[in-house]
Design a protein around this motif. Sequence first.
Motif, mmCIF file in Angstrom:
data_model
loop_
_atom_site.group_PDB
_atom_site.id
_atom_site.type_symbol
_atom_site.label_atom_id
_atom_site.label_comp_id
_atom_site.label_asym_id
_atom_site.label_seq_id
_atom_site.Cartn_x
_atom_site.Cartn_y
_atom_site.Cartn_z
ATOM 1 N N UNK A 283 0.827 -1.203 0.000
ATOM 2 C CA UNK A 283 0.000 0.000 0.000
ATOM 3 C C UNK A 283 0.864 1.257 0.000
ATOM 4 N N UNK A 284 1.956 1.239 0.756
ATOM 5 C CA UNK A 284 2.868 2.389 0.777
ATOM 6 C C UNK A 284 3.571 2.533 -0.569
ATOM 7 N N UNK A 285 3.980 1.424 -1.166
ATOM 8 C CA UNK A 285 4.618 1.473 -2.486
ATOM 9 C C UNK A 285 3.667 2.089 -3.507
ATOM 10 N N UNK A 286 2.391 1.732 -3.456
ATOM 11 C CA UNK A 286 1.412 2.307 -4.377
ATOM 12 C C UNK A 286 1.229 3.802 -4.114
ATOM 13 N N UNK A 287 1.222 4.208 -2.840
ATOM 14 C CA UNK A 287 1.119 5.630 -2.521
ATOM 15 C C UNK A 287 2.320 6.404 -3.062
ATOM 16 N N UNK B 115 8.282 7.118 5.467
ATOM 17 C CA UNK B 115 8.432 7.186 4.007
ATOM 18 C C UNK B 115 7.414 8.108 3.356
ATOM 19 N N UNK B 116 6.293 8.332 4.019
ATOM 20 C CA UNK B 116 5.225 9.132 3.414
ATOM 21 C C UNK B 116 4.850 10.343 4.256
ATOM 22 N N UNK B 117 5.653 10.694 5.242
ATOM 23 C CA UNK B 117 5.290 11.778 6.152
ATOM 24 C C UNK B 117 5.235 13.138 5.449
ATOM 25 N N UNK B 118 5.927 13.309 4.324
ATOM 26 C CA UNK B 118 5.896 14.580 3.609
ATOM 27 C C UNK B 118 5.009 14.511 2.371
ATOM 28 N N UNK B 119 4.144 13.481 2.294
ATOM 29 C CA UNK B 119 3.232 13.306 1.165
ATOM 30 C C UNK B 119 1.794 13.367 1.657
#
Length: 237
Positions: free
Chosen positions: A16-20, A54-58
């Motif tokens: 799910x993170x890779x897709x994000x 990995x996604x904190x700035x997205x």
Amino acid sequence: MTDPGGVRASDAEREAVVEQLRVASVEGRLTLAELTDRTEAAYTATTHAELALLTQDLPSAGMTAPSPAPVKSGRKRRWFVGVMGDSKRRGTWRIDQELGAVAVMGDVLLDLREAEVRTDEVDILAVSVMGDVKIIVPDGVNVDLDGVAIMGDKKVDVLEGAPGTNVPVVRVKAYAVMGDVKVIGDAQAKPLQRGFAAWREHWRKLHGDDWREIGRQLRADGRELRRQLRDDRHDGY
């Protein structure tokens, strides 16, 4: 009580993170190097805390379109041509169409590491006639090199992603006649200086060390310091 950040990550949560991350790349939020680095980090993450980093700035998944379709541009192929000379493209640039590189007794250099890739994969047609075409990609992408070399050479020197992982793909169709077409990774190129290096170093520290143990040690050091201060005040009376 279990620390939520320390909960073990599942394969589904990693995917799910890779897709994000892929969606963020198509939206122009990540360069190819950033997408590759974070994708690799997602697959090796073991806890929710590491995935969150990995996604904190997205934007969160709910703040963006659930799954934007990859760009299928009808625009013509973008060409880079070096005829008895050099043609170079590096730094920050946008890739939203197929690319072409032609070197005739000259050199063409395409550095994709800082490019914003608005498609699911990069498609390059490379033609070298008594010249050199060099394509630099981040280590960790998958490279599909096809074509023909006549009295020349076509080769890949890239540390590719693990089999079965959803990493970025670069497809190169090469035609080399008494020339070379080479696809190389970070390890074989001049190091790329980017602000993202600081983020990656932070992630490596988090991933490589037991961060819960570090926290416990800091708290223990704090308690010891407070104890010493109390003892000093007591001795002063």
